[in-house]
Design a protein around this motif. Structure first.
Motif: not given
Length: 86
Positions: A14, A68, A70
């Protein structure tokens, strides 16, 4: 892969992705074409890890591990030209 190691991997991926988006100069591209409204560009990504590619003896039986998901808005309504989380 134990949960702590997986969390560290997720955090580092990330961080690197956000660093890349911040350093991409996307606002300059939007500015060049006159696209300057808040949230004019939304960058979205999902990172998956294939448990079969993990070189440890305890690979998961899951299809994929989602590291993740996002999204990043450029420019940010708060005034940050590099963008912010949407």
């Amino acid at each position: 892969m134990n949960p702590e190691t997986l969390q560290k991997l997720q955090d580092e991926v990330q961080h690197k992705l956000l660093e890349s988006v911040n350093n991409a100069g996307l606002y300059a591209v939007l500015e060049k074409y006159g696209v300057l409204d808040d949230r004019a560009l939304v960058v979205q990504w999902q990172c998956n890890l294939d448990p079969n590619k993990i070189k440890s003896g305890n690979a998961s039986t899951e299809q994929e591990i989602v590291l993740m998901q996002d999204s990043w808005c450029i420019p940010c309504p708060t005034g940050n030209l590099n963008g912010c989380n949407c």
